[in-house]
Design a protein around this motif. Sequence first.
Motif, short mmCIF file in Angstrom:
data_model
loop_
_atom_site.label_atom_id
_atom_site.label_comp_id
_atom_site.label_asym_id
_atom_site.label_seq_id
_atom_site.Cartn_x
_atom_site.Cartn_y
_atom_site.Cartn_z
N SER A 1 -18.53 106.07 -43.81
CA SER A 1 -19.14 105.61 -45.05
C SER A 1 -19.72 106.77 -45.81
O SER A 1 -19.95 107.85 -45.26
N ALA A 2 -20.02 106.55 -47.11
CA ALA A 2 -20.57 107.62 -47.92
C ALA A 2 -21.93 108.05 -47.40
O ALA A 2 -22.27 109.20 -47.41
N SER B 1 -9.01 112.60 -42.73
CA SER B 1 -8.92 111.19 -43.09
C SER B 1 -7.51 110.85 -43.56
O SER B 1 -7.27 110.68 -44.74
N VAL C 1 -6.84 107.78 -46.03
CA VAL C 1 -7.38 107.69 -47.38
C VAL C 1 -6.33 107.29 -48.42
O VAL C 1 -6.55 106.38 -49.20
N ALA D 1 -14.89 101.26 -55.03
CA ALA D 1 -15.66 102.36 -54.45
C ALA D 1 -16.17 101.96 -53.07
O ALA D 1 -15.98 100.82 -52.63
N CYS D 2 -16.85 102.88 -52.41
CA CYS D 2 -17.33 102.63 -51.05
C CYS D 2 -18.62 101.84 -51.02
O CYS D 2 -19.06 101.40 -49.95
N ASN D 3 -19.28 101.64 -52.17
CA ASN D 3 -20.47 100.79 -52.21
C ASN D 3 -20.55 100.12 -53.58
O ASN D 3 -19.87 100.50 -54.53
N TYR E 1 -10.54 103.61 -59.57
CA TYR E 1 -10.76 103.90 -58.15
C TYR E 1 -11.54 105.20 -58.03
O TYR E 1 -11.08 106.26 -58.45
N HIS F 1 -12.89 107.51 -51.61
CA HIS F 1 -13.76 107.23 -50.47
C HIS F 1 -14.17 108.49 -49.70
O HIS F 1 -14.96 108.39 -48.77
N ASP F 2 -13.64 109.65 -50.06
CA ASP F 2 -14.07 110.85 -49.35
C ASP F 2 -15.27 111.48 -50.05
O ASP F 2 -15.49 111.30 -51.24
N GLN F 3 -16.04 112.19 -49.28
CA GLN F 3 -17.32 112.71 -49.75
C GLN F 3 -17.20 113.61 -50.97
O GLN F 3 -17.96 113.47 -51.93
N ILE G 1 -16.54 111.62 -54.16
CA ILE G 1 -17.72 110.85 -54.58
C ILE G 1 -18.75 111.77 -55.24
O ILE G 1 -19.29 111.45 -56.30
#
Length: 199
Positions: free
Chosen positions: A2-3, A22, A25, A57-59, A77, A80-82, A85
């Motif tokens: 998760s982020a 990942s 992804v 998104a991741c959240n 979109y 999802h990778d750091q 984001i």
Amino acid sequence: SSASSSASSSAFPSASSSASSSPTVPSMAALANTVVSDLRARITVATNGLTCSAGIACNTMLAKIASDYNKPNGQYYVGHDQATIVNFVRSLPMRKIPGVGKVTDRILSEVLHVKTCADMFDARHRIFSTQLFSNGTREWLLSAALGISSAVREDPKHLRQVGPSRKHISCEKTFKSISKTEEMLSVLQRISTSLSHDM
């Protein structure tokens, strides 16, 4: 991952290392875009032609922000990778963060000279040394500026909620034009009954 768990590590991984670690992804992105596109198409059919925009998104915070990008009938979109984001949020005005209102934005911009999420991160030492915000609010602002979010954040003493929380419950219904009082009252009765079931 998760982020929140990624962003809490001591060193930010490079974009290349994130992508290599990942392998799912790209497939996650394709799946998410397909599902959301299908959902939007179903909404259009179910509402007889109404369109909607969506953020992926991741959240929920990032998804809400992203939903503004391709209005009125598109989707965006975030990734999802750091690294993706962080790049997405860096240029965002702090006012775009759900829960940052006019007063908070004015304090940030006029007193602390923080206008964007990048400014917030760069000024983190100054933010944490000021008494203008509670500890919980400072932590929430910095987390949000990094793209980290949960539905509700509480202060350390758990005395109050900090950041966005549910403020109202609503119920909507799209229907053909009506002019008779009896019909209007009937529609209102159905909507209010539906709303009461949600409460």
